[in-house]
Design a protein around this motif. Structure first.
Motif: not given
Length: 67
Positions: A47, A61, A65
């Motif tokens: 990440i 993002l 995740a």
């Protein structure tokens, strides 16, 4: 004054086409996010590397995740 004739059928078709285009774009984004999730879970990418690339929004993002 402008001459304007409203056609309900044409408007409905235009709205349907716009909705289909949005749906396709969302589907492509979901596919891309799922692919990146797979790469994250396989340890191929991190990440942190995705953040550093600057190619993804904070929302993308966060979605990537999630397990």
């Amino acid at each position: 004054m402008f001459g304007f004739e409203w056609n309900e059928k044409e408007e409905r078709e235009a709205l349907l086409e716009a909705g289909e285009a949005r749906g396709e774009a969302r589907g492509e984004a979901r596919g891309r996010i799922n692919t990146i999730r797979d790469l994250l879970s396989d340890g191929i990418v991190t990440i942190e590397a995705l953040k550093a690339s600057g190619r993804y929004s904070p929302e993308e993002l966060a979605a990537m995740a999630k397990p």
